[in-house]
Design a protein around this motif. Sequence first.
Motif, PDB file in Angstrom:
ATOM      1  N   TYR A  15       0.851  -1.191   0.000  1.00  0.00           N
ATOM      2  CA  TYR A  15       0.000   0.000   0.000  1.00  0.00           C
ATOM      3  C   TYR A  15       0.888   1.243   0.000  1.00  0.00           C
ATOM      4  O   TYR A  15       1.685   1.454   0.919  1.00  0.00           O
ATOM      5  CB  TYR A  15      -0.911  -0.009   1.233  1.00  0.00           C
ATOM      6  CG  TYR A  15      -1.962   1.083   1.213  1.00  0.00           C
ATOM      7  CD1 TYR A  15      -3.107   0.928   0.456  1.00  0.00           C
ATOM      8  CD2 TYR A  15      -1.804   2.243   1.953  1.00  0.00           C
ATOM      9  CE1 TYR A  15      -4.084   1.912   0.441  1.00  0.00           C
ATOM     10  CE2 TYR A  15      -2.778   3.233   1.935  1.00  0.00           C
ATOM     11  CZ  TYR A  15      -3.913   3.059   1.179  1.00  0.00           C
ATOM     12  OH  TYR A  15      -4.870   4.034   1.155  1.00  0.00           O
ATOM     13  N   PRO A  16       0.792   2.102  -1.034  1.00  0.00           N
ATOM     14  CA  PRO A  16       1.688   3.249  -1.146  1.00  0.00           C
ATOM     15  C   PRO A  16       1.381   4.350  -0.116  1.00  0.00           C
ATOM     16  O   PRO A  16       0.220   4.667   0.136  1.00  0.00           O
ATOM     17  CB  PRO A  16       1.463   3.754  -2.564  1.00  0.00           C
ATOM     18  CG  PRO A  16       0.246   3.098  -3.068  1.00  0.00           C
ATOM     19  CD  PRO A  16      -0.094   1.952  -2.176  1.00  0.00           C
ATOM     20  N   SER A  17       2.413   4.909   0.440  1.00  0.00           N
ATOM     21  CA  SER A  17       2.254   5.968   1.434  1.00  0.00           C
ATOM     22  C   SER A  17       1.655   7.232   0.822  1.00  0.00           C
ATOM     23  O   SER A  17       1.121   8.073   1.538  1.00  0.00           O
ATOM     24  CB  SER A  17       3.596   6.282   2.092  1.00  0.00           C
ATOM     25  OG  SER A  17       4.531   6.689   1.117  1.00  0.00           O
ATOM     26  N   SER A  18       1.707   7.374  -0.498  1.00  0.00           N
ATOM     27  CA  SER A  18       1.146   8.554  -1.151  1.00  0.00           C
ATOM     28  C   SER A  18      -0.387   8.537  -1.169  1.00  0.00           C
ATOM     29  O   SER A  18      -1.004   9.563  -1.405  1.00  0.00           O
ATOM     30  CB  SER A  18       1.677   8.666  -2.579  1.00  0.00           C
ATOM     31  OG  SER A  18       1.289   7.524  -3.330  1.00  0.00           O
ATOM     32  N   LEU A  19      -0.992   7.394  -0.907  1.00  0.00           N
ATOM     33  CA  LEU A  19      -2.448   7.309  -0.858  1.00  0.00           C
ATOM     34  C   LEU A  19      -2.931   7.557   0.564  1.00  0.00           C
ATOM     35  O   LEU A  19      -2.192   7.368   1.531  1.00  0.00           O
ATOM     36  CB  LEU A  19      -2.923   5.940  -1.339  1.00  0.00           C
ATOM     37  CG  LEU A  19      -2.639   5.616  -2.807  1.00  0.00           C
ATOM     38  CD1 LEU A  19      -3.124   4.211  -3.144  1.00  0.00           C
ATOM     39  CD2 LEU A  19      -3.291   6.626  -3.734  1.00  0.00           C
ATOM     40  N   ASN A  20      -4.177   7.965   0.696  1.00  0.00           N
ATOM     41  CA  ASN A  20      -4.754   8.283   1.996  1.00  0.00           C
ATOM     42  C   ASN A  20      -4.656   7.088   2.944  1.00  0.00           C
ATOM     43  O   ASN A  20      -5.127   6.001   2.641  1.00  0.00           O
ATOM     44  CB  ASN A  20      -6.220   8.696   1.811  1.00  0.00           C
ATOM     45  CG  ASN A  20      -6.817   9.261   3.069  1.00  0.00           C
ATOM     46  OD1 ASN A  20      -6.574   8.785   4.169  1.00  0.00           O
ATOM     47  ND2 ASN A  20      -7.614  10.304   2.902  1.00  0.00           N
ATOM     48  N   ALA A  21      -4.047   7.297   4.099  1.00  0.00           N
ATOM     49  CA  ALA A  21      -3.824   6.206   5.060  1.00  0.00           C
ATOM     50  C   ALA A  21      -5.043   5.916   5.920  1.00  0.00           C
ATOM     51  O   ALA A  21      -5.102   4.880   6.572  1.00  0.00           O
ATOM     52  CB  ALA A  21      -2.631   6.536   5.941  1.00  0.00           C
ATOM     53  N   THR A  22      -6.027   6.819   5.961  1.00  0.00           N
ATOM     54  CA  THR A  22      -7.184   6.562   6.821  1.00  0.00           C
ATOM     55  C   THR A  22      -8.425   6.215   6.012  1.00  0.00           C
ATOM     56  O   THR A  22      -9.121   5.272   6.335  1.00  0.00           O
ATOM     57  CB  THR A  22      -7.479   7.772   7.727  1.00  0.00           C
ATOM     58  OG1 THR A  22      -7.634   8.942   6.915  1.00  0.00           O
ATOM     59  CG2 THR A  22      -6.357   7.979   8.733  1.00  0.00           C
ATOM     60  N   ALA A  23      -8.741   6.975   4.980  1.00  0.00           N
ATOM     61  CA  ALA A  23      -9.900   6.690   4.138  1.00  0.00           C
ATOM     62  C   ALA A  23      -9.432   5.761   3.020  1.00  0.00           C
ATOM     63  O   ALA A  23      -8.805   6.192   2.052  1.00  0.00           O
ATOM     64  CB  ALA A  23     -10.483   7.974   3.560  1.00  0.00           C
ATOM     65  N   ARG A  24      -9.740   4.477   3.181  1.00  0.00           N
ATOM     66  CA  ARG A  24      -9.190   3.502   2.234  1.00  0.00           C
ATOM     67  C   ARG A  24     -10.078   2.265   2.173  1.00  0.00           C
ATOM     68  O   ARG A  24     -11.004   2.103   2.966  1.00  0.00           O
ATOM     69  CB  ARG A  24      -7.786   3.102   2.639  1.00  0.00           C
ATOM     70  CG  ARG A  24      -7.743   2.366   3.957  1.00  0.00           C
ATOM     71  CD  ARG A  24      -6.332   2.053   4.394  1.00  0.00           C
ATOM     72  NE  ARG A  24      -6.285   1.181   5.525  1.00  0.00           N
ATOM     73  CZ  ARG A  24      -6.529   1.502   6.779  1.00  0.00           C
ATOM     74  NH1 ARG A  24      -6.859   2.742   7.071  1.00  0.00           N
ATOM     75  NH2 ARG A  24      -6.471   0.621   7.751  1.00  0.00           N
ATOM     76  N   LEU A  25      -9.740   1.385   1.268  1.00  0.00           N
ATOM     77  CA  LEU A  25     -10.379   0.086   1.159  1.00  0.00           C
ATOM     78  C   LEU A  25      -9.522  -0.916   1.929  1.00  0.00           C
ATOM     79  O   LEU A  25      -8.352  -1.113   1.608  1.00  0.00           O
ATOM     80  CB  LEU A  25     -10.482  -0.345  -0.313  1.00  0.00           C
ATOM     81  CG  LEU A  25     -11.154  -1.685  -0.561  1.00  0.00           C
ATOM     82  CD1 LEU A  25     -12.637  -1.615  -0.210  1.00  0.00           C
ATOM     83  CD2 LEU A  25     -10.976  -2.103  -2.007  1.00  0.00           C
TER      84      LEU A  25
END
Length: 178
Positions: free
Chosen positions: A128-138
């Motif tokens: 899971y890339p750190s550039s993507l939202n760490a809280t709102a996710r699938l």
Amino acid sequence: AGLSLNAATGDQTITGTTTFDYLFVDKAAGSVVLANDIIVSQTLNLTNGTINTSTNKVQLNNSATGSLVRTNGYVNGNLQRAIATGANTYNFAIGTSSGYTPASLAFTAVGGAGTIQMSSADGVGTNYPSSLNATARLARNWASTNIGVTGITGSATFTYLPADLVGGAVSGNLQAYV
């Protein structure tokens, strides 16, 4: 030879590396548990219940797209399917103990036949890339292993559970990553 597993309750275990022409799973309660890999050469019919593979796998050797028949059952773990050349769509009836979270691979072209193994897992993937939202996710991920399939073009569709959207995530904002 075929095997029909439909005891009303309780788990049933398949031991030994076994090949079945046909495997029918219709369990109102309990699961089919694999102690080793199994091979299904013709048709896998998942009417009700789950096949729990752990680190083992169900290998479906018939590359016909209709060789996997699903009503309500699924493989909780690893499902490996034979993939033919040409344009075909293969459904992978997979999930976890949380529920049914299937994948579908729609190939517009396959140059060389082989197999693909798929599984689903609860939570975000290890990449899971750190550039993507760490809280709102699938909170769901799928793993695939290509074993010899070449010249692939097509698309994939993944189905997740409503509870997999966490932290206020909205399905329209999801991004795929590999």
